[in-house]
Design an enzyme around this catalytic site. Sequence first.
Site, PDB file in Angstrom:
ATOM      1  N   ARG A   1       0.763  -1.220  -0.079  1.00  0.00           N
ATOM      2  CA  ARG A   1       0.041  -0.079  -0.014  1.00  0.00           C
ATOM      3  C   ARG A   1       0.790   1.189  -0.180  1.00  0.00           C
ATOM      4  NH1 ARG A   1      -3.788  -0.835   4.623  1.00  0.00           N
ATOM      5  NH2 ARG A   1      -4.651  -2.304   3.277  1.00  0.00           N
TER       6      ARG A   1
ATOM      7  N   ARG B   1      -2.944  -0.347  18.322  1.00  0.00           N
ATOM      8  CA  ARG B   1      -3.437  -0.917  16.950  1.00  0.00           C
ATOM      9  C   ARG B   1      -3.216   0.298  15.968  1.00  0.00           C
ATOM     10  NH1 ARG B   1      -7.244  -4.986  15.975  1.00  0.00           N
ATOM     11  NH2 ARG B   1      -6.808  -4.279  13.877  1.00  0.00           N
ATOM     12  N   LYS B   2      -3.700   0.057  15.116  1.00  0.00           N
ATOM     13  CA  LYS B   2      -3.760   1.126  14.021  1.00  0.00           C
ATOM     14  C   LYS B   2      -4.240   2.493  14.353  1.00  0.00           C
ATOM     15  CE  LYS B   2      -7.549  -1.154  11.682  1.00  0.00           C
ATOM     16  NZ  LYS B   2      -7.801  -2.018  10.758  1.00  0.00           N
TER      17      LYS B   2
ATOM     18  N   GLY C   1     -16.120  -7.775   2.386  1.00  0.00           N
ATOM     19  CA  GLY C   1     -16.333  -9.154   2.028  1.00  0.00           C
ATOM     20  C   GLY C   1     -16.383  -9.935   3.455  1.00  0.00           C
TER      21      GLY C   1
ATOM     22  N   CYS D   1     -14.035  -3.292   5.960  1.00  0.00           N
ATOM     23  CA  CYS D   1     -13.407  -2.438   5.028  1.00  0.00           C
ATOM     24  C   CYS D   1     -13.877  -1.689   4.071  1.00  0.00           C
ATOM     25  CB  CYS D   1     -12.013  -3.411   4.440  1.00  0.00           C
ATOM     26  SG  CYS D   1     -11.160  -4.450   5.813  1.00  0.00           S
ATOM     27  N   GLY D   2     -15.194  -2.022   3.478  1.00  0.00           N
ATOM     28  CA  GLY D   2     -15.768  -1.510   2.284  1.00  0.00           C
ATOM     29  C   GLY D   2     -16.678  -0.459   3.182  1.00  0.00           C
TER      30      GLY D   2
END
Length: 573
Positions: free
Chosen positions: A83, A192-193, A455, A460-461
Amino acid sequence: MTTPAAPAVKETKAQKAERIKAAKNPWHAWDEVRQFARDGRDSVPAEWSTYFRWWGIYTQGDGKGVTGGVGGEGKATEYFMMRIALPNGILTSAQVRVIGQITKKYANNLADITTRQNIQLHWLTIAGLIDVQDALESVGLSSKGACGDVVRNVTGCPLAGLDADQLIDASPLAVEIAHKLNGNDTFYNLPRKFKFTISGCPLWCSFPEINDASLTAIKRTVNGVEEIGYTLRVGGGLSNEPHIAVRIPAFVRQDQAIAVATATAEVFRDAGILRESRTSARIKYLFMKFGWTAETFLAELESKLGYKLDPSPVAEDNPPADIYRDHVGITPQRQPGLSAVGASVLNGRVSGDQLLKLADLAEKYGDGNLRATIGQNIIIVNVPNARTAALVVELNTLGLNVDVSSFWRGAIACTGTEFCKLAIAETKGFNKWLVAELEDRLPGFDQQIRIHITGCTNSCGQSWIADLGLEGKKIKKDGKMVDAFYFCVGGSVGKYAGIARQIGYRAAAEDCPEAIERMLRAYLADRQPAEDLRAWFARTNDETLRAHLNGIVADPVERDAPPVGAGRLAPAE
Protein backbone atom coordinates in the site's frame (compact mmCIF):
# COMPACT_ATOMS: atom_id res chain seq x y z
CA MET A 1 10.84 -34.00 47.11
CA THR A 2 10.86 -32.02 43.89
CA THR A 3 8.13 -29.43 43.59
CA PRO A 4 6.18 -29.90 40.34
CA ALA A 5 6.78 -27.17 37.83
CA ALA A 6 3.91 -24.78 37.41
CA PRO A 7 2.00 -25.39 34.22
CA ALA A 8 3.05 -23.12 31.38
CA VAL A 9 0.71 -20.20 30.83
CA LYS A 10 -0.29 -19.93 27.21
CA GLU A 11 0.59 -16.61 25.62
CA THR A 12 -2.46 -14.66 24.48
CA LYS A 13 -2.67 -13.23 20.98
CA ALA A 14 -2.31 -9.74 22.41
CA GLN A 15 0.74 -10.74 24.44
CA LYS A 16 2.33 -12.35 21.40
CA ALA A 17 1.70 -9.24 19.30
CA GLU A 18 3.17 -6.97 21.97
CA ARG A 19 6.23 -9.21 22.36
CA ILE A 20 6.91 -9.25 18.61
CA LYS A 21 6.47 -5.49 18.33
CA ALA A 22 8.72 -4.76 21.30
CA ALA A 23 11.49 -6.90 19.84
CA LYS A 24 12.11 -4.79 16.75
CA ASN A 25 11.28 -1.47 15.16
CA PRO A 26 10.63 -2.56 11.56
CA TRP A 27 11.34 0.94 10.27
CA HIS A 28 15.00 0.31 11.14
CA ALA A 29 15.10 -3.12 9.52
CA TRP A 30 14.52 -2.60 5.80
CA ASP A 31 18.00 -3.93 5.09
CA GLU A 32 16.76 -7.31 6.31
CA VAL A 33 14.14 -7.24 3.55
CA ARG A 34 16.88 -6.51 1.03
CA GLN A 35 18.64 -9.64 2.27
CA PHE A 36 15.40 -11.67 1.98
CA ALA A 37 15.17 -10.51 -1.63
CA ARG A 38 18.65 -11.86 -2.28
CA ASP A 39 18.03 -15.14 -0.42
CA GLY A 40 14.51 -15.84 -1.70
CA ARG A 41 10.97 -16.05 -0.30
CA ASP A 42 11.69 -19.07 1.91
CA SER A 43 14.26 -17.07 3.87
CA VAL A 44 11.60 -14.79 5.41
CA PRO A 45 11.09 -15.57 9.15
CA ALA A 46 7.52 -16.01 10.43
CA GLU A 47 7.61 -12.85 12.57
CA TRP A 48 8.10 -10.75 9.45
CA SER A 49 4.43 -11.35 8.62
CA THR A 50 3.93 -8.76 11.38
CA TYR A 51 6.92 -6.51 10.67
CA PHE A 52 6.09 -6.17 6.97
CA ARG A 53 2.98 -4.19 7.90
CA TRP A 54 5.07 -1.27 9.16
CA TRP A 55 6.18 -0.98 5.53
CA GLY A 56 2.64 -1.08 4.15
CA ILE A 57 2.97 -4.74 3.15
CA TYR A 58 0.75 -7.79 3.73
CA THR A 59 1.06 -11.32 2.50
CA GLN A 60 -1.46 -12.01 -0.27
CA GLY A 61 -4.22 -14.60 0.04
CA ASP A 62 -4.78 -17.49 -2.34
CA GLY A 63 -8.17 -16.31 -3.61
CA LYS A 64 -10.23 -18.49 -1.27
CA GLY A 65 -10.36 -16.05 1.63
CA VAL A 66 -10.92 -17.16 5.20
CA THR A 67 -12.77 -20.30 4.11
CA GLY A 68 -9.58 -21.64 2.58
CA GLY A 69 -7.61 -21.52 5.83
CA VAL A 70 -7.85 -22.25 9.54
CA GLY A 71 -8.18 -20.20 12.72
CA GLY A 72 -9.96 -17.29 11.11
CA GLU A 73 -7.33 -16.60 8.45
CA GLY A 74 -6.85 -17.90 4.93
CA LYS A 75 -3.67 -19.21 3.39
CA ALA A 76 -0.91 -16.87 2.28
CA THR A 77 0.80 -17.20 -1.08
CA GLU A 78 4.34 -16.27 -2.06
CA TYR A 79 3.09 -12.85 -3.19
CA PHE A 80 2.61 -9.58 -1.33
CA MET A 81 0.32 -6.57 -1.29
CA MET A 82 1.92 -3.14 -0.91
CA ARG A 83 0.00 0.00 0.00
CA ILE A 84 1.50 3.33 -1.11
CA ALA A 85 0.92 6.16 1.38
CA LEU A 86 -0.34 9.41 -0.16
CA PRO A 87 -0.85 12.07 2.56
CA ASN A 88 -4.02 14.03 1.76
CA GLY A 89 -4.20 12.05 -1.51
CA ILE A 90 -1.83 14.50 -3.22
CA LEU A 91 -0.10 13.22 -6.37
CA THR A 92 1.94 14.58 -9.25
CA SER A 93 1.95 13.26 -12.80
CA ALA A 94 5.57 12.14 -12.31
CA GLN A 95 4.53 10.06 -9.31
CA VAL A 96 1.49 8.60 -11.09
CA ARG A 97 3.68 7.72 -14.05
CA VAL A 98 6.12 5.80 -11.84
CA ILE A 99 3.24 3.99 -10.09
CA GLY A 100 1.86 3.09 -13.51
CA GLN A 101 5.23 1.74 -14.62
CA ILE A 102 5.74 -0.43 -11.54
CA THR A 103 2.12 -1.59 -11.73
CA LYS A 104 2.75 -2.90 -15.23
CA LYS A 105 6.16 -4.38 -14.45
CA TYR A 106 5.65 -5.88 -10.99
CA ALA A 107 1.92 -6.00 -10.14
CA ASN A 108 0.21 -7.80 -13.04
CA ASN A 109 -0.94 -4.41 -14.36
CA LEU A 110 -3.43 -4.04 -11.50
CA ALA A 111 -3.75 -1.32 -8.83
CA ASP A 112 -6.49 -0.25 -6.44
CA ILE A 113 -7.25 3.24 -5.14
CA THR A 114 -8.29 2.70 -1.53
CA THR A 115 -10.69 4.28 0.95
CA ARG A 116 -7.76 6.09 2.61
CA GLN A 117 -6.37 7.84 -0.47
CA ASN A 118 -3.69 5.18 -0.93
CA ILE A 119 -2.84 3.15 -4.00
CA GLN A 120 -2.51 -0.58 -3.41
CA LEU A 121 -0.51 -3.07 -5.48
CA HIS A 122 -0.71 -6.87 -5.56
CA TRP A 123 1.26 -9.79 -6.97
CA LEU A 124 4.59 -8.42 -5.74
CA THR A 125 7.42 -10.90 -5.19
CA ILE A 126 9.94 -10.55 -2.38
CA ALA A 127 12.46 -9.15 -4.87
CA GLY A 128 9.81 -6.90 -6.37
CA LEU A 129 9.24 -5.24 -2.97
CA ILE A 130 12.74 -3.82 -3.08
CA ASP A 131 12.54 -2.56 -6.65
CA VAL A 132 9.12 -1.00 -6.08
CA GLN A 133 10.14 0.73 -2.86
CA ASP A 134 13.27 2.14 -4.50
CA ALA A 135 11.21 3.40 -7.46
CA LEU A 136 8.69 5.04 -5.13
CA GLU A 137 11.37 6.76 -3.08
CA SER A 138 12.86 8.20 -6.27
CA VAL A 139 9.70 10.32 -6.65
CA GLY A 140 9.18 11.13 -2.98
CA LEU A 141 6.75 8.33 -2.15
CA SER A 142 6.87 5.34 0.19
CA SER A 143 4.74 2.55 1.57
CA LYS A 144 6.14 3.23 5.03
CA GLY A 145 3.44 3.35 7.71
CA ALA A 146 0.55 2.56 5.37
CA CYS A 147 -0.20 -0.52 7.52
CA GLY A 148 0.75 -1.68 11.01
CA ASP A 149 0.09 -0.46 14.56
CA VAL A 150 1.05 3.08 13.64
CA VAL A 151 -0.46 6.36 12.48
CA ARG A 152 -1.79 5.37 9.06
CA ASN A 153 -1.92 7.57 5.96
CA VAL A 154 -3.28 10.96 7.05
CA THR A 155 -6.24 11.79 4.83
CA GLY A 156 -7.87 15.08 3.93
CA CYS A 157 -10.06 16.91 1.45
CA PRO A 158 -8.78 16.12 -2.07
CA LEU A 159 -9.62 19.67 -3.14
CA ALA A 160 -7.78 21.32 -0.26
CA GLY A 161 -6.45 24.67 -1.41
CA LEU A 162 -8.73 24.57 -4.44
CA ASP A 163 -12.29 24.36 -3.10
CA ALA A 164 -14.16 27.65 -3.40
CA ASP A 165 -16.08 27.00 -0.16
CA GLN A 166 -13.26 25.78 2.07
CA LEU A 167 -12.77 27.41 5.45
CA ILE A 168 -9.04 26.80 5.27
CA ASP A 169 -6.49 24.88 3.22
CA ALA A 170 -5.70 22.13 5.73
CA SER A 171 -3.53 20.04 3.39
CA PRO A 172 -0.20 21.50 4.62
CA LEU A 173 -1.23 20.53 8.14
CA ALA A 174 -2.25 17.02 7.05
CA VAL A 175 1.06 16.51 5.26
CA GLU A 176 3.08 17.92 8.17
CA ILE A 177 1.33 15.67 10.69
CA ALA A 178 1.82 12.66 8.41
CA HIS A 179 5.55 13.39 8.19
CA LYS A 180 5.83 14.11 11.91
CA LEU A 181 4.04 11.00 13.17
CA ASN A 182 4.76 8.45 10.44
CA GLY A 183 8.21 6.92 10.74
CA ASN A 184 8.63 8.57 14.16
CA ASP A 185 10.11 6.05 16.60
CA THR A 186 7.99 7.58 19.35
CA PHE A 187 4.91 6.19 17.63
CA TYR A 188 6.19 2.98 16.05
CA ASN A 189 4.36 0.81 18.61
CA LEU A 190 0.76 1.87 19.14
CA PRO A 191 -1.88 -0.50 20.54
CA ARG A 192 -3.38 -0.87 17.04
CA LYS A 193 -3.72 1.20 13.89
CA PHE A 194 -4.54 4.90 14.28
CA LYS A 195 -6.37 6.71 11.50
CA PHE A 196 -6.21 10.50 11.36
CA THR A 197 -7.95 12.90 8.99
CA ILE A 198 -7.77 16.68 8.72
CA SER A 199 -10.11 18.81 6.66
CA GLY A 200 -10.87 22.45 6.05
CA CYS A 201 -13.65 21.42 3.67
CA PRO A 202 -17.28 22.10 4.68
CA LEU A 203 -18.30 18.76 3.12
CA TRP A 204 -16.17 16.77 5.60
CA CYS A 205 -15.34 14.65 2.55
CA SER A 206 -12.69 12.61 4.40
CA PHE A 207 -15.27 11.20 6.86
CA PRO A 208 -14.03 12.46 10.25
CA GLU A 209 -16.96 10.63 11.83
CA ILE A 210 -15.27 7.23 11.36
CA ASN A 211 -11.63 8.10 11.98
CA ASP A 212 -9.76 7.40 15.21
CA ALA A 213 -9.05 11.12 15.37
CA SER A 214 -9.86 14.09 13.18
CA LEU A 215 -9.55 17.84 12.97
CA THR A 216 -12.27 19.68 11.05
CA ALA A 217 -12.19 23.41 10.42
CA ILE A 218 -14.51 25.59 12.44
CA LYS A 219 -15.09 29.35 12.65
CA ARG A 220 -15.56 31.39 15.81
CA THR A 221 -15.82 35.10 16.55
CA VAL A 222 -13.95 36.60 19.50
CA ASN A 223 -14.30 40.31 20.28
CA GLY A 224 -15.72 40.85 16.81
CA VAL A 225 -12.83 39.11 15.07
CA GLU A 226 -13.39 35.91 13.11
CA GLU A 227 -10.92 33.07 13.65
CA ILE A 228 -10.60 29.72 11.89
CA GLY A 229 -9.49 26.78 14.00
CA TYR A 230 -10.35 23.13 14.39
CA THR A 231 -12.70 20.80 16.21
CA LEU A 232 -11.23 17.50 17.45
CA ARG A 233 -13.16 14.26 17.18
CA VAL A 234 -11.91 10.99 18.62
CA GLY A 235 -12.96 7.35 18.64
CA GLY A 236 -14.57 6.79 15.26
CA GLY A 237 -14.25 3.41 13.62
CA LEU A 238 -16.11 0.60 11.90
CA SER A 239 -14.94 -3.05 11.85
CA ASN A 240 -17.07 -5.50 13.87
CA GLU A 241 -18.28 -2.88 16.35
CA PRO A 242 -18.89 0.48 14.66
CA HIS A 243 -18.73 3.74 16.56
CA ILE A 244 -19.23 7.35 15.51
CA ALA A 245 -16.44 9.64 16.71
CA VAL A 246 -16.95 11.68 19.87
CA ARG A 247 -16.71 15.47 19.57
CA ILE A 248 -14.24 16.90 22.08
CA PRO A 249 -15.51 20.26 23.47
CA ALA A 250 -12.43 22.31 22.67
CA PHE A 251 -11.44 24.90 20.09
CA VAL A 252 -8.04 24.08 18.60
CA ARG A 253 -6.20 27.12 17.29
CA GLN A 254 -4.17 26.69 14.12
CA ASP A 255 -0.92 27.09 16.04
CA GLN A 256 -2.03 24.32 18.43
CA ALA A 257 -3.09 21.77 15.81
CA ILE A 258 0.19 19.84 15.50
CA ALA A 259 0.60 19.64 19.27
CA VAL A 260 -3.00 18.45 19.69
CA ALA A 261 -2.59 15.80 16.99
CA THR A 262 0.63 14.59 18.61
CA ALA A 263 -0.86 14.56 22.10
CA THR A 264 -3.90 12.64 20.84
CA ALA A 265 -1.61 9.94 19.49
CA GLU A 266 0.24 9.95 22.84
CA VAL A 267 -3.02 9.36 24.74
CA PHE A 268 -3.68 6.35 22.54
CA ARG A 269 -0.12 5.06 22.78
CA ASP A 270 -0.10 5.27 26.55
CA ALA A 271 -3.50 3.63 27.12
CA GLY A 272 -2.08 0.34 28.39
CA ILE A 273 -5.54 -1.10 28.93
CA LEU A 274 -5.97 -1.20 25.14
CA ARG A 275 -3.03 -3.60 24.77
CA GLU A 276 -4.75 -6.42 26.67
CA SER A 277 -6.88 -7.60 23.72
CA ARG A 278 -6.26 -7.21 20.00
CA THR A 279 -10.00 -7.15 19.35
CA SER A 280 -10.50 -4.19 21.74
CA ALA A 281 -7.35 -2.23 20.99
CA ARG A 282 -8.66 0.74 19.00
CA ILE A 283 -9.06 4.11 20.68
CA LYS A 284 -12.86 3.89 20.28
CA TYR A 285 -12.93 1.26 23.03
CA LEU A 286 -11.92 3.86 25.60
CA PHE A 287 -15.46 5.19 25.05
CA MET A 288 -17.26 1.94 24.19
CA LYS A 289 -15.78 -0.34 26.84
CA PHE A 290 -13.89 1.63 29.47
CA GLY A 291 -16.27 4.46 30.26
CA TRP A 292 -14.37 7.44 28.87
CA THR A 293 -16.31 10.56 27.87
CA ALA A 294 -15.48 13.62 25.81
CA GLU A 295 -14.60 15.40 29.05
CA THR A 296 -12.41 12.51 30.25
CA PHE A 297 -10.48 12.56 26.99
CA LEU A 298 -10.11 16.34 27.04
CA ALA A 299 -8.64 16.21 30.55
CA GLU A 300 -6.11 13.55 29.48
CA LEU A 301 -5.28 15.48 26.32
CA GLU A 302 -4.68 18.72 28.23
CA SER A 303 -2.49 16.80 30.67
CA LYS A 304 -0.29 15.74 27.74
CA LEU A 305 -0.30 19.27 26.28
CA GLY A 306 0.46 21.01 29.56
CA TYR A 307 -2.15 23.70 28.96
CA LYS A 308 -5.91 24.18 28.64
CA LEU A 309 -7.71 24.52 25.32
CA ASP A 310 -10.46 27.06 24.74
CA PRO A 311 -14.01 25.68 24.96
CA SER A 312 -15.92 25.05 21.75
CA PRO A 313 -19.71 24.84 22.06
CA VAL A 314 -21.52 22.37 19.82
CA ALA A 315 -23.51 25.30 18.44
CA GLU A 316 -20.40 26.41 16.56
CA ASP A 317 -20.24 23.13 14.64
CA ASN A 318 -21.89 22.76 11.25
CA PRO A 319 -22.03 19.13 10.05
CA PRO A 320 -22.75 18.87 6.32
CA ALA A 321 -26.14 17.78 5.04
CA ASP A 322 -26.86 14.41 3.45
CA ILE A 323 -25.06 15.19 0.20
CA TYR A 324 -22.42 13.81 -2.12
CA ARG A 325 -18.93 14.26 -0.72
CA ASP A 326 -16.94 12.67 -3.55
CA HIS A 327 -16.06 15.66 -5.79
CA VAL A 328 -16.98 13.61 -8.88
CA GLY A 329 -17.69 15.76 -11.94
CA ILE A 330 -16.53 19.28 -12.75
CA THR A 331 -15.96 21.51 -9.72
CA PRO A 332 -15.05 25.19 -10.19
CA GLN A 333 -11.98 26.04 -8.15
CA ARG A 334 -11.34 29.13 -6.06
CA GLN A 335 -8.64 30.02 -8.62
CA PRO A 336 -10.40 31.99 -11.39
CA GLY A 337 -10.80 30.15 -14.67
CA LEU A 338 -9.81 26.73 -13.32
CA SER A 339 -11.76 23.60 -12.40
CA ALA A 340 -11.17 20.16 -10.94
CA VAL A 341 -12.42 17.16 -12.91
CA GLY A 342 -13.23 14.13 -10.78
CA ALA A 343 -13.53 10.67 -12.31
CA SER A 344 -15.50 7.92 -10.57
CA VAL A 345 -13.31 4.81 -10.61
CA LEU A 346 -15.52 1.76 -10.11
CA ASN A 347 -14.14 -0.27 -7.19
CA GLY A 348 -11.03 1.92 -7.32
CA ARG A 349 -9.56 -0.61 -9.75
CA VAL A 350 -7.16 0.79 -12.37
CA SER A 351 -4.55 -0.69 -14.65
CA GLY A 352 -0.99 0.49 -15.06
CA ASP A 353 -1.92 1.61 -18.56
CA GLN A 354 -4.72 3.78 -17.19
CA LEU A 355 -2.36 5.29 -14.62
CA LEU A 356 0.15 6.18 -17.34
CA LYS A 357 -2.63 7.78 -19.37
CA LEU A 358 -3.83 9.71 -16.30
CA ALA A 359 -0.35 11.16 -15.90
CA ASP A 360 -0.41 12.25 -19.54
CA LEU A 361 -3.89 13.78 -19.20
CA ALA A 362 -2.90 15.70 -16.06
CA GLU A 363 -0.07 17.31 -18.01
CA LYS A 364 -2.08 17.82 -21.19
CA TYR A 365 -5.09 19.47 -19.57
CA GLY A 366 -3.80 20.70 -16.20
CA ASP A 367 -0.50 21.41 -14.52
CA GLY A 368 0.33 17.79 -13.69
CA ASN A 369 -1.39 17.65 -10.30
CA LEU A 370 -3.86 14.94 -9.28
CA ARG A 371 -5.65 13.89 -6.09
CA ALA A 372 -6.85 10.50 -4.88
CA THR A 373 -10.05 10.39 -2.81
CA ILE A 374 -11.43 8.19 -0.04
CA GLY A 375 -14.22 7.27 -2.46
CA GLN A 376 -11.66 5.26 -4.47
CA ASN A 377 -11.69 7.97 -7.16
CA ILE A 378 -9.18 10.25 -8.90
CA ILE A 379 -9.27 13.99 -9.62
CA ILE A 380 -7.26 16.02 -12.14
CA VAL A 381 -6.97 19.57 -10.86
CA ASN A 382 -6.10 23.04 -12.18
CA VAL A 383 -7.79 22.46 -15.54
CA PRO A 384 -8.71 25.61 -17.54
CA ASN A 385 -12.49 25.78 -17.80
CA ALA A 386 -12.39 25.83 -21.59
CA ARG A 387 -10.65 22.43 -21.58
CA THR A 388 -12.80 20.53 -19.06
CA ALA A 389 -15.26 19.14 -21.64
CA ALA A 390 -12.45 17.63 -23.72
CA LEU A 391 -10.88 16.09 -20.60
CA VAL A 392 -14.22 14.54 -19.61
CA VAL A 393 -14.43 12.85 -23.01
CA GLU A 394 -10.91 11.45 -22.65
CA LEU A 395 -11.55 10.19 -19.11
CA ASN A 396 -14.84 8.54 -20.12
CA THR A 397 -13.09 6.92 -23.07
CA LEU A 398 -10.42 5.64 -20.69
CA GLY A 399 -13.09 3.93 -18.56
CA LEU A 400 -12.58 6.36 -15.68
CA ASN A 401 -16.01 7.87 -16.00
CA VAL A 402 -17.04 11.39 -15.07
CA ASP A 403 -20.60 10.97 -16.34
CA VAL A 404 -21.98 8.11 -14.24
CA SER A 405 -25.20 6.71 -12.81
CA SER A 406 -26.08 6.97 -9.12
CA PHE A 407 -25.27 3.28 -8.76
CA TRP A 408 -21.80 3.61 -10.27
CA ARG A 409 -21.02 6.79 -8.34
CA GLY A 410 -21.98 5.37 -4.96
CA ALA A 411 -20.30 1.97 -5.33
CA ILE A 412 -17.51 1.02 -2.91
CA ALA A 413 -15.92 -2.40 -2.48
CA CYS A 414 -13.14 -3.79 -0.32
CA THR A 415 -10.51 -6.23 -1.60
CA GLY A 416 -12.58 -9.38 -0.94
CA THR A 417 -11.45 -12.96 -1.38
CA GLU A 418 -9.50 -12.10 -4.52
CA PHE A 419 -6.51 -11.17 -2.35
CA CYS A 420 -7.57 -10.90 1.32
CA LYS A 421 -7.03 -13.80 3.72
CA LEU A 422 -9.89 -12.68 6.00
CA ALA A 423 -12.64 -12.17 3.41
CA ILE A 424 -15.59 -14.55 3.13
CA ALA A 425 -17.04 -13.34 -0.18
CA GLU A 426 -15.69 -11.98 -3.47
CA THR A 427 -16.46 -8.26 -3.75
CA LYS A 428 -15.02 -6.26 -6.65
CA GLY A 429 -16.26 -8.49 -9.46
CA PHE A 430 -19.62 -8.82 -7.72
CA ASN A 431 -19.91 -5.06 -7.27
CA LYS A 432 -19.11 -4.36 -10.92
CA TRP A 433 -21.81 -6.84 -11.98
CA LEU A 434 -24.28 -5.46 -9.42
CA VAL A 435 -23.85 -1.89 -10.68
CA ALA A 436 -24.42 -3.00 -14.30
CA GLU A 437 -27.53 -4.95 -13.26
CA LEU A 438 -29.04 -2.06 -11.34
CA GLU A 439 -28.32 0.37 -14.17
CA ASP A 440 -30.25 -1.92 -16.53
CA ARG A 441 -33.08 -2.59 -14.10
CA LEU A 442 -33.57 0.99 -12.85
CA PRO A 443 -32.40 3.37 -15.60
CA GLY A 444 -32.56 7.01 -14.57
CA PHE A 445 -32.77 6.29 -10.83
CA ASP A 446 -32.70 9.83 -9.47
CA GLN A 447 -31.38 9.50 -5.93
CA GLN A 448 -27.96 9.47 -4.34
CA ILE A 449 -27.36 5.90 -3.20
CA ARG A 450 -24.22 4.59 -1.60
CA ILE A 451 -23.95 0.81 -1.92
CA HIS A 452 -20.90 -0.46 -0.06
CA ILE A 453 -19.74 -4.06 -0.39
CA THR A 454 -17.53 -5.60 2.27
CA GLY A 455 -16.20 -9.14 2.14
CA CYS A 456 -16.44 -9.92 5.86
CA THR A 457 -17.37 -8.44 9.24
CA ASN A 458 -14.33 -6.14 9.35
CA SER A 459 -16.17 -3.56 7.19
CA CYS A 460 -13.17 -2.50 5.10
CA GLY A 461 -15.81 -1.59 2.51
CA GLN A 462 -17.44 0.74 5.09
CA SER A 463 -20.81 -0.98 4.91
CA TRP A 464 -21.89 0.49 8.25
CA ILE A 465 -22.15 4.05 6.86
CA ALA A 466 -23.78 3.20 3.53
CA ASP A 467 -27.35 3.71 2.42
CA LEU A 468 -27.20 0.02 1.64
CA GLY A 469 -24.38 -2.01 3.16
CA LEU A 470 -23.78 -5.59 2.05
CA GLU A 471 -21.61 -7.80 4.26
CA GLY A 472 -20.12 -10.98 2.82
CA LYS A 473 -21.31 -14.39 4.01
CA LYS A 474 -21.57 -17.95 2.79
CA ILE A 475 -24.90 -19.80 2.57
CA LYS A 476 -26.06 -23.07 1.12
CA LYS A 477 -28.17 -22.78 -2.04
CA ASP A 478 -29.24 -25.72 -4.17
CA GLY A 479 -26.92 -27.94 -2.18
CA LYS A 480 -23.82 -25.77 -2.71
CA MET A 481 -22.06 -23.18 -0.56
CA VAL A 482 -22.20 -19.84 -2.38
CA ASP A 483 -21.30 -16.22 -1.72
CA ALA A 484 -24.06 -14.28 -0.03
CA PHE A 485 -24.57 -10.90 1.59
CA TYR A 486 -26.24 -9.67 4.77
CA PHE A 487 -28.10 -6.37 4.33
CA CYS A 488 -27.92 -3.24 6.48
CA VAL A 489 -29.64 0.03 5.59
CA GLY A 490 -29.66 3.70 6.49
CA GLY A 491 -26.05 4.39 7.44
CA SER A 492 -24.94 7.99 7.11
CA VAL A 493 -22.32 10.58 7.93
CA GLY A 494 -22.62 14.30 8.50
CA LYS A 495 -25.77 15.89 9.87
CA TYR A 496 -27.52 12.54 10.19
CA ALA A 497 -24.46 10.50 11.13
CA GLY A 498 -25.40 7.03 12.26
CA ILE A 499 -24.61 3.35 11.85
CA ALA A 500 -26.64 1.34 9.33
CA ARG A 501 -29.20 -0.87 10.99
CA GLN A 502 -29.35 -4.62 10.59
CA ILE A 503 -32.70 -5.63 9.12
CA GLY A 504 -32.38 -9.41 9.28
CA TYR A 505 -32.14 -10.15 5.57
CA ARG A 506 -29.52 -11.96 3.52
CA ALA A 507 -29.44 -13.29 -0.01
CA ALA A 508 -27.18 -15.26 -2.29
CA ALA A 509 -24.98 -12.96 -4.36
CA GLU A 510 -26.77 -13.90 -7.57
CA ASP A 511 -30.14 -12.89 -6.06
CA CYS A 512 -29.05 -9.45 -4.80
CA PRO A 513 -29.88 -7.36 -7.91
CA GLU A 514 -33.49 -8.56 -8.00
CA ALA A 515 -33.91 -8.00 -4.27
CA ILE A 516 -32.47 -4.47 -4.41
CA GLU A 517 -34.61 -3.66 -7.46
CA ARG A 518 -37.77 -4.67 -5.56
CA MET A 519 -36.84 -2.49 -2.60
CA LEU A 520 -35.93 0.58 -4.68
CA ARG A 521 -39.10 0.30 -6.75
CA ALA A 522 -41.04 0.25 -3.48
CA TYR A 523 -39.24 3.41 -2.44
CA LEU A 524 -40.05 5.16 -5.73
CA ALA A 525 -43.72 4.20 -5.36
CA ASP A 526 -44.00 5.08 -1.67
CA ARG A 527 -41.80 8.16 -1.21
CA GLN A 528 -43.22 11.48 -0.16
CA PRO A 529 -42.40 14.67 -2.13
CA ALA A 530 -38.67 15.42 -1.81
CA GLU A 531 -38.15 12.40 0.47
CA ASP A 532 -34.69 10.96 -0.06
CA LEU A 533 -33.70 7.35 0.37
CA ARG A 534 -32.16 7.88 3.81
CA ALA A 535 -35.39 9.41 5.16
CA TRP A 536 -37.47 6.59 3.65
CA PHE A 537 -35.28 3.97 5.27
CA ALA A 538 -35.68 5.78 8.58
CA ARG A 539 -39.48 5.66 8.49
CA THR A 540 -39.85 2.15 7.05
CA ASN A 541 -39.70 -0.72 9.53
CA ASP A 542 -37.49 -3.78 9.20
CA GLU A 543 -40.34 -6.18 8.46
CA THR A 544 -41.51 -4.05 5.53
CA LEU A 545 -38.00 -3.69 4.13
CA ARG A 546 -37.42 -7.46 4.37
CA ALA A 547 -40.68 -8.07 2.55
CA HIS A 548 -39.67 -5.67 -0.23
CA LEU A 549 -36.28 -7.35 -0.59
CA ASN A 550 -37.63 -10.91 -0.40
CA GLY A 551 -40.78 -10.42 -2.45
CA ILE A 552 -42.91 -11.81 0.41
CA VAL A 553 -42.97 -11.46 4.19
CA ALA A 554 -39.85 -13.08 5.63
CA ASP A 555 -38.68 -13.90 9.13
CA PRO A 556 -35.49 -12.13 10.23
CA VAL A 557 -32.14 -13.90 10.24
CA GLU A 558 -29.33 -12.96 12.57
CA ARG A 559 -26.08 -11.48 11.38
CA ASP A 560 -23.37 -14.13 11.49
CA ALA A 561 -20.80 -13.88 14.24
CA PRO A 562 -17.34 -12.78 13.09
CA PRO A 563 -15.09 -15.73 12.21
CA VAL A 564 -12.52 -16.80 14.77
CA GLY A 565 -9.68 -14.31 14.77
CA ALA A 566 -11.53 -11.70 12.72
CA GLY A 567 -10.20 -8.21 13.26
CA ARG A 568 -6.79 -9.33 14.49
CA LEU A 569 -4.89 -8.84 11.30
CA ALA A 570 -7.39 -7.06 9.10
CA PRO A 571 -5.69 -4.80 6.57
CA ALA A 572 -8.73 -2.54 6.82
CA GLU A 573 -8.25 0.92 5.41
